[in-house]
Design a protein around this motif. Structure first.
Motif, mmCIF file in Angstrom:
data_model
loop_
_atom_site.group_PDB
_atom_site.id
_atom_site.type_symbol
_atom_site.label_atom_id
_atom_site.label_comp_id
_atom_site.label_asym_id
_atom_site.label_seq_id
_atom_site.Cartn_x
_atom_site.Cartn_y
_atom_site.Cartn_z
ATOM 1 N N ARG A 3 0.829 -1.202 0.000
ATOM 2 C CA ARG A 3 0.000 0.000 0.000
ATOM 3 C C ARG A 3 0.863 1.251 0.000
ATOM 4 O O ARG A 3 0.647 2.167 -0.776
ATOM 5 C CB ARG A 3 -0.927 -0.002 1.205
ATOM 6 C CG ARG A 3 -1.824 1.225 1.250
ATOM 7 C CD ARG A 3 -2.754 1.189 2.415
ATOM 8 N NE ARG A 3 -3.700 0.117 2.186
ATOM 9 C CZ ARG A 3 -4.735 -0.133 2.932
ATOM 10 N NH1 ARG A 3 -4.960 0.603 3.990
ATOM 11 N NH2 ARG A 3 -5.544 -1.112 2.661
ATOM 12 N N SER A 4 1.877 1.308 0.856
ATOM 13 C CA SER A 4 2.723 2.493 0.918
ATOM 14 C C SER A 4 3.530 2.657 -0.359
ATOM 15 O O SER A 4 3.766 3.766 -0.820
ATOM 16 C CB SER A 4 3.636 2.446 2.138
ATOM 17 O OG SER A 4 4.520 1.347 2.046
ATOM 18 N N CYS A 5 3.952 1.563 -0.960
ATOM 19 C CA CYS A 5 4.692 1.619 -2.221
ATOM 20 C C CYS A 5 3.818 2.205 -3.326
ATOM 21 O O CYS A 5 4.251 3.065 -4.072
ATOM 22 C CB CYS A 5 5.171 0.224 -2.600
ATOM 23 S SG CYS A 5 6.041 0.142 -4.169
ATOM 24 N N CYS A 6 2.589 1.746 -3.428
ATOM 25 C CA CYS A 6 1.677 2.250 -4.455
ATOM 26 C C CYS A 6 1.378 3.725 -4.253
ATOM 27 O O CYS A 6 1.320 4.493 -5.200
ATOM 28 C CB CYS A 6 0.367 1.459 -4.459
ATOM 29 S SG CYS A 6 0.543 -0.174 -5.182
ATOM 30 N N LYS A 7 1.170 4.119 -2.999
ATOM 31 C CA LYS A 7 0.890 5.530 -2.710
ATOM 32 C C LYS A 7 2.098 6.400 -3.042
ATOM 33 O O LYS A 7 1.957 7.483 -3.583
ATOM 34 C CB LYS A 7 0.473 5.705 -1.256
ATOM 35 C CG LYS A 7 -0.927 5.227 -0.993
ATOM 36 C CD LYS A 7 -1.315 5.492 0.444
ATOM 37 C CE LYS A 7 -2.745 5.061 0.676
ATOM 38 N NZ LYS A 7 -3.178 5.329 2.047
ATOM 39 N N THR A 8 3.293 5.926 -2.697
ATOM 40 C CA THR A 8 4.505 6.682 -2.974
ATOM 41 C C THR A 8 4.694 6.869 -4.479
ATOM 42 O O THR A 8 5.028 7.955 -4.946
ATOM 43 C CB THR A 8 5.739 5.965 -2.387
ATOM 44 O OG1 THR A 8 5.545 5.809 -0.990
ATOM 45 C CG2 THR A 8 6.996 6.737 -2.655
ATOM 46 N N LEU A 9 4.477 5.809 -5.237
ATOM 47 C CA LEU A 9 4.642 5.881 -6.690
ATOM 48 C C LEU A 9 3.412 6.430 -7.404
ATOM 49 O O LEU A 9 3.440 6.623 -8.604
ATOM 50 C CB LEU A 9 4.963 4.483 -7.234
ATOM 51 C CG LEU A 9 6.261 3.862 -6.746
ATOM 52 C CD1 LEU A 9 6.388 2.435 -7.248
ATOM 53 C CD2 LEU A 9 7.454 4.691 -7.192
ATOM 54 N N LYS A 10 2.331 6.646 -6.653
ATOM 55 C CA LYS A 10 1.058 7.133 -7.200
ATOM 56 C C LYS A 10 0.511 6.207 -8.285
ATOM 57 O O LYS A 10 0.027 6.638 -9.315
ATOM 58 C CB LYS A 10 1.198 8.562 -7.703
ATOM 59 C CG LYS A 10 1.576 9.515 -6.616
ATOM 60 C CD LYS A 10 1.576 10.933 -7.088
ATOM 61 C CE LYS A 10 2.184 11.819 -6.093
ATOM 62 N NZ LYS A 10 1.711 12.566 -5.188
ATOM 63 N N ILE A 11 0.652 4.913 -8.035
ATOM 64 C CA ILE A 11 0.127 3.894 -8.935
ATOM 65 C C ILE A 11 -1.242 3.476 -8.436
ATOM 66 O O ILE A 11 -1.404 3.166 -7.260
ATOM 67 C CB ILE A 11 1.049 2.659 -8.968
ATOM 68 C CG1 ILE A 11 2.420 3.028 -9.504
ATOM 69 C CG2 ILE A 11 0.421 1.547 -9.784
ATOM 70 C CD1 ILE A 11 3.447 1.922 -9.341
ATOM 71 N N MET A 12 -2.221 3.472 -9.315
ATOM 72 C CA MET A 12 -3.547 2.977 -8.962
ATOM 73 C C MET A 12 -3.822 1.749 -9.826
ATOM 74 O O MET A 12 -3.699 1.793 -11.046
ATOM 75 C CB MET A 12 -4.610 4.043 -9.190
ATOM 76 C CG MET A 12 -4.511 5.211 -8.236
ATOM 77 S SD MET A 12 -4.710 4.745 -6.510
ATOM 78 C CE MET A 12 -6.461 4.619 -6.400
ATOM 79 N N ILE A 13 -4.191 0.679 -9.186
ATOM 80 C CA ILE A 13 -4.511 -0.557 -9.886
ATOM 81 C C ILE A 13 -5.931 -0.437 -10.418
ATOM 82 O O ILE A 13 -6.851 -0.103 -9.672
ATOM 83 C CB ILE A 13 -4.378 -1.762 -8.938
ATOM 84 C CG1 ILE A 13 -2.938 -1.859 -8.429
ATOM 85 C CG2 ILE A 13 -4.815 -3.051 -9.637
ATOM 86 C CD1 ILE A 13 -2.768 -2.793 -7.256
ATOM 87 N N ASP A 14 -6.102 -0.711 -11.693
ATOM 88 C CA ASP A 14 -7.419 -0.645 -12.327
ATOM 89 C C ASP A 14 -8.100 -2.007 -12.195
ATOM 90 O O ASP A 14 -7.585 -3.018 -12.655
ATOM 91 C CB ASP A 14 -7.260 -0.273 -13.802
ATOM 92 C CG ASP A 14 -8.580 -0.252 -14.532
ATOM 93 O OD1 ASP A 14 -9.584 0.180 -13.941
ATOM 94 O OD2 ASP A 14 -8.620 -0.682 -15.694
ATOM 95 N N VAL A 15 -9.273 -2.014 -11.553
ATOM 96 C CA VAL A 15 -10.019 -3.242 -11.308
ATOM 97 C C VAL A 15 -11.373 -3.167 -12.027
ATOM 98 O O VAL A 15 -12.031 -2.131 -11.997
ATOM 99 C CB VAL A 15 -10.266 -3.453 -9.796
ATOM 100 C CG1 VAL A 15 -11.070 -4.713 -9.543
ATOM 101 C CG2 VAL A 15 -8.948 -3.484 -9.036
#
Length: 79
Positions: A3-15
């Motif tokens: 979660r912190s990695c995704c927030k840091t990189l501003k990556i959103m997983i498309d579901v």
């Protein structure tokens, strides 16, 4: 960690979700959208609708019900 990695990189997983149980789907959509790491871009209630939607845009993750009104989710996954 993830979660912190995704927030840091501003990556959103498309579901995208395919399920014919509206109440269940609404809860899943809310949970995913509030997670901060993923967003639900489409919800389908049958395989044919999903086929049409995925022709335009393929998600990072497809949450797929097994028993659907117009077919079997496992067989659809094999396509």
């Amino acid at each position: 960690m993830f979660r912190s990695c995704c927030k840091t990189l501003k990556i959103m997983i498309d579901v995208q979700i395919i399920d014919d149980h509206k109440l269940l789907t609404e809860g899943i959509v809310r949970t995913i959208n509030e997670s901060g790491v993923a967003t639900v871009s489409a919800v389908y209630s049958d395989i044919n609708g999903c086929r049409q939607g995925m022709a335009e845009k393929r998600p990072d993750v497809l949450l797929l019900d097994i028993i659907l009104p117009d077919g079997n989710g496992i067989e659809f996954c094999r396509e």
